[in-house]
Design a protein around this motif. Structure first.
Motif, PDB file in Angstrom:
ATOM      1  N   VAL A 181       0.838  -1.201   0.000  1.00  0.00           N
ATOM      2  CA  VAL A 181       0.000   0.000   0.000  1.00  0.00           C
ATOM      3  C   VAL A 181       0.875   1.253   0.000  1.00  0.00           C
ATOM      4  CG1 VAL A 181      -1.623   1.352   1.393  1.00  0.00           C
ATOM      5  CG2 VAL A 181      -2.016  -1.100   1.035  1.00  0.00           C
ATOM      6  N   SER A 182       1.943   1.233   0.783  1.00  0.00           N
ATOM      7  CA  SER A 182       2.849   2.387   0.836  1.00  0.00           C
ATOM      8  C   SER A 182       3.525   2.607  -0.509  1.00  0.00           C
ATOM      9  CB  SER A 182       3.907   2.184   1.925  1.00  0.00           C
ATOM     10  OG  SER A 182       3.307   2.146   3.197  1.00  0.00           O
ATOM     11  N   ALA A 185       0.942   4.108  -2.912  1.00  0.00           N
ATOM     12  CA  ALA A 185       0.697   5.507  -2.566  1.00  0.00           C
ATOM     13  C   ALA A 185       1.840   6.395  -3.025  1.00  0.00           C
ATOM     14  CB  ALA A 185       0.501   5.636  -1.053  1.00  0.00           C
ATOM     15  N   ASP A 186       3.058   5.921  -2.892  1.00  0.00           N
ATOM     16  CA  ASP A 186       4.240   6.663  -3.332  1.00  0.00           C
ATOM     17  C   ASP A 186       4.169   6.930  -4.835  1.00  0.00           C
ATOM     18  OD1 ASP A 186       6.729   7.876  -2.819  1.00  0.00           O
ATOM     19  OD2 ASP A 186       7.833   6.030  -3.252  1.00  0.00           O
ATOM     20  N   ASN A 189       0.990   9.394  -5.565  1.00  0.00           N
ATOM     21  CA  ASN A 189       1.232  10.770  -5.134  1.00  0.00           C
ATOM     22  C   ASN A 189       2.234  11.472  -6.047  1.00  0.00           C
ATOM     23  OD1 ASN A 189      -0.517  10.446  -2.982  1.00  0.00           O
ATOM     24  ND2 ASN A 189       1.099   9.898  -1.530  1.00  0.00           N
ATOM     25  N   ASP A 198      -4.975  12.240 -11.132  1.00  0.00           N
ATOM     26  CA  ASP A 198      -4.931  10.994 -10.367  1.00  0.00           C
ATOM     27  C   ASP A 198      -4.867   9.834 -11.351  1.00  0.00           C
ATOM     28  OD1 ASP A 198      -5.105  11.899  -7.646  1.00  0.00           O
ATOM     29  OD2 ASP A 198      -7.165  12.506  -8.080  1.00  0.00           O
ATOM     30  N   THR A 212      -2.674  -6.382  -0.999  1.00  0.00           N
ATOM     31  CA  THR A 212      -2.840  -5.124  -0.266  1.00  0.00           C
ATOM     32  C   THR A 212      -3.709  -5.299   0.969  1.00  0.00           C
ATOM     33  OG1 THR A 212      -4.879  -4.292  -1.305  1.00  0.00           O
ATOM     34  CG2 THR A 212      -2.811  -3.923  -2.494  1.00  0.00           C
ATOM     35  N   PHE A 218      -7.727   4.078  -1.716  1.00  0.00           N
ATOM     36  CA  PHE A 218      -7.473   4.769  -2.984  1.00  0.00           C
ATOM     37  C   PHE A 218      -8.751   5.010  -3.788  1.00  0.00           C
ATOM     38  CE2 PHE A 218      -3.357   2.274  -2.532  1.00  0.00           C
ATOM     39  CZ  PHE A 218      -2.632   3.344  -2.032  1.00  0.00           C
ATOM     40  N   HIS A 222      -9.140   7.543  -7.292  1.00  0.00           N
ATOM     41  CA  HIS A 222      -8.515   6.888  -8.443  1.00  0.00           C
ATOM     42  C   HIS A 222      -9.508   5.982  -9.176  1.00  0.00           C
ATOM     43  CE1 HIS A 222      -4.547   8.317  -7.317  1.00  0.00           C
ATOM     44  NE2 HIS A 222      -4.975   8.165  -6.072  1.00  0.00           N
TER      45      HIS A 222
END
Length: 274
Positions: A181-182, A185-186, A189, A198, A212, A218, A222
């Motif tokens: 997930v991180s 997101a990286d 973003n 997006d 995940t 999200f 998205h």
């Protein structure tokens, strides 16, 4: 009567022990050439590559076409695409693979990305994610720098993040659900900071659930592009109450994976315009 030389029993014992150790070691050695041959070459991945193997079969959607707009997605293995033929068959939008990781760009990208645009299609680019090689931010920048950008011309869709089974190893790229997930997101973003849009998320519900933990965070921003090769789209990943795009087959007419946009053509244009 057999004669036993001094130390022969010990030698036999040591030999047996060595054979046992070598057999165990063989289990931890790298893949043999035959096994390695089954792993695809880096860069050869494409949307849905793992769907048939892990998640389903080819199917025909039962959804009526009145509110669905036909699309296609392509990668380098399709080579030069006959865009005029696809356009005549009713395909109105297309995504082309631009990049993978930070080590690959599609050699047919110009013909595929510009060719779809030139026949009148609304087009976009996608990135095949490899979260085990570099960070999400690094891959998002690589994607934008090699065809994954966006312009408000009414015919360019936001970039898509293709996040699915790892064709080169562990399905979840060796990451825990929170680490995955991180990473996503990286990427998202960074893509937004570079383009103002997006990114679309392309995935399969079963992979998303496994890798995940069925994360829902999200969904509010998205668009979802879900892969399921069946007569209906099935259960969606957590958070999304509807799909924007659905990849429903890997063997569509003419060429490429075929997709449905969940709306008429004016909704495709709306997504392009942001």
């Amino acid at each position: 009567m057999p004669v036993h030389r001094p130390g022969s029993t010990r030698r036999h014992t040591l030999t047996a022990l060595l054979v046992t150790l070598l057999s165990a070691l063989a289990l931890t050695l790298p893949l043999s050439p035959a096994d390695a041959a089954t792993t695809p070459a880096r860069g050869s991945a494409y949307m849905g590559m793992g769907v048939l193997a892990h998640d389903g079969r080819d199917g025909s959607p039962t959804t009526g076409d009145a509110t669905q707009t036909e699309g296609v997605d392509v990668a380098s293995y399709q080579g030069n695409v006959a865009w005029s033929t696809l356009w005549s068959s009713g395909v109105k939008w297309a995504y082309t693979k631009a990049t993978e990781g930070t080590y690959y760009t599609n050699p047919y990208f110009a013909q595929q990305y510009n060719g779809s645009y030139n026949v009148g299609m609304i087009r976009g680019a996608y990135h095949f994610a490899t979260p085990d090689t570099t960070s999400g931010a690094t891959q998002a920048n690589y994607f934008v720098d090699h065809g994954g950008g966006w312009s408000k011309d009414g015919k360019t869709l936001p970039g898509a993040l293709d996040i699915e089974w790892n064709p080169y190893g562990d399905a979840c790229y060796g990451k825990s659900a929170s680490a995955m997930v991180s990473w996503i997101a990286d990427f998202l973003n960074t893509y937004r900071s570079r383009t103002g849009r997006d990114a679309v998320i392309y995935t399969a519900t079963s992979w998303w659930t496994q890798c995940t933990g069925n994360y829902s965070g999200f969904a509010s921003s998205h668009p979802l592009w879900v892969a399921r090769y069946a007569s209906d789209v099935g259960t969606l990943p957590a958070g999304w109450s509807y799909y924007t795009m659905w990849q429903y087959t890997s063997s569509g007419p003419t060429v490429g994976d075929h997709d449905k946009f969940n709306g008429a053509l004016d909704r495709v244009v709306a997504l392009a315009n942001g």
